[in-house]
Write a protein that holds these residues in place. Structure first.
Motif, short mmCIF file in Angstrom:
data_model
loop_
_atom_site.label_atom_id
_atom_site.label_comp_id
_atom_site.label_asym_id
_atom_site.label_seq_id
_atom_site.Cartn_x
_atom_site.Cartn_y
_atom_site.Cartn_z
N ILE A 1 0.83 -1.20 0.00
CA ILE A 1 0.00 0.00 0.00
C ILE A 1 0.87 1.25 0.00
O ILE A 1 0.59 2.22 -0.72
CB ILE A 1 -0.99 -0.03 1.19
N LEU A 2 1.96 1.23 0.79
CA LEU A 2 2.89 2.38 0.80
C LEU A 2 3.53 2.61 -0.57
O LEU A 2 3.84 3.74 -0.93
CB LEU A 2 3.99 2.16 1.84
N GLU A 3 3.72 1.53 -1.33
CA GLU A 3 4.30 1.63 -2.67
C GLU A 3 3.24 1.91 -3.74
O GLU A 3 3.52 1.86 -4.93
CB GLU A 3 5.02 0.32 -3.02
N ASN A 4 2.01 2.18 -3.29
CA ASN A 4 0.87 2.43 -4.19
C ASN A 4 0.57 1.26 -5.11
O ASN A 4 0.12 1.44 -6.24
CB ASN A 4 1.09 3.71 -5.00
N LEU A 5 0.82 0.05 -4.62
CA LEU A 5 0.47 -1.15 -5.36
C LEU A 5 -0.94 -1.58 -4.95
O LEU A 5 -1.36 -1.35 -3.81
CB LEU A 5 1.47 -2.28 -5.07
N GLU A 6 -1.64 -2.18 -5.87
CA GLU A 6 -3.01 -2.60 -5.59
C GLU A 6 -3.02 -3.77 -4.62
O GLU A 6 -2.35 -4.78 -4.83
CB GLU A 6 -3.70 -3.01 -6.90
N TRP A 7 -3.77 -3.64 -3.52
CA TRP A 7 -3.94 -4.74 -2.57
C TRP A 7 -5.41 -5.11 -2.62
O TRP A 7 -6.28 -4.33 -2.23
CB TRP A 7 -3.54 -4.33 -1.16
N LYS A 8 -5.69 -6.29 -3.14
CA LYS A 8 -7.07 -6.68 -3.38
C LYS A 8 -7.28 -8.15 -3.06
O LYS A 8 -6.48 -9.00 -3.45
CB LYS A 8 -7.39 -6.42 -4.86
N GLU A 9 -8.37 -8.42 -2.35
CA GLU A 9 -8.77 -9.81 -2.10
C GLU A 9 -9.45 -10.34 -3.36
O GLU A 9 -10.33 -9.68 -3.90
CB GLU A 9 -9.78 -9.90 -0.95
N ILE A 10 -9.05 -11.54 -3.78
CA ILE A 10 -9.72 -12.14 -4.93
C ILE A 10 -10.47 -13.41 -4.52
O ILE A 10 -11.26 -13.93 -5.28
CB ILE A 10 -8.74 -12.44 -6.08
N ASP A 11 -10.20 -13.89 -3.30
CA ASP A 11 -10.92 -15.02 -2.73
C ASP A 11 -11.00 -14.75 -1.23
O ASP A 11 -10.03 -14.97 -0.50
CB ASP A 11 -10.18 -16.32 -3.03
#
Length: 118
Positions: free
Chosen positions: A91-101
């Motif tokens: 998140i600090l690196e502005n990368l997407e953090w997303k649950e897919i399951d």
């Protein structure tokens, strides 16, 4: 078929001097078929081992995989022993953090947090 597991635990299908890549074997098979290429199993035992390895490396989170007791974020140098720490770094690196399951993500977060409560 010319399918290989890469260091980031994703999969690559090679044809000539070109290749297709996907995070899972299932997604790679769909991609290969979309390009009208052949998907054949040449070694049933190896194919079953590859399917099992792919299935065991699902985390429930987009672009997250586990290798050598470390959690990694695919496409970056981010890794951590803790899934929660990896999430914060991503998140600090502005990368997407997303649950897919959701169920698998919840299970992995719970199991990982227990590891640090000892």
């Amino acid at each position: 078929m010319n399918v290989y597991q890469l260091d980031d635990m994703s999969w690559e299908y090679q044809f000539g001097d070109k290749s297709l890549k996907a995070p899972t074997l299932g997604e790679l098979e769909v991609l290969v078929s979309l390009y009208g290429l052949k998907w054949n199993v040449l070694d049933e035992d190896l194919a079953n081992k590859s399917i099992e390895a792919d299935k065991n490396n699902r985390t429930g989170f987009l672009n997250v995989y586990k290798k050598d007791e470390m959690w990694h974020y695919r496409g970056s140098d981010l890794k951590s022993h803790s899934l929660e720490v990896l999430k914060k770094r991503a998140i600090l690196e502005n990368l997407e953090w997303k649950e897919i399951d959701h169920e698998l993500a919840y299970k992995n977060m719970k199991l990982d947090s227990r590891k640090f409560k000892k």
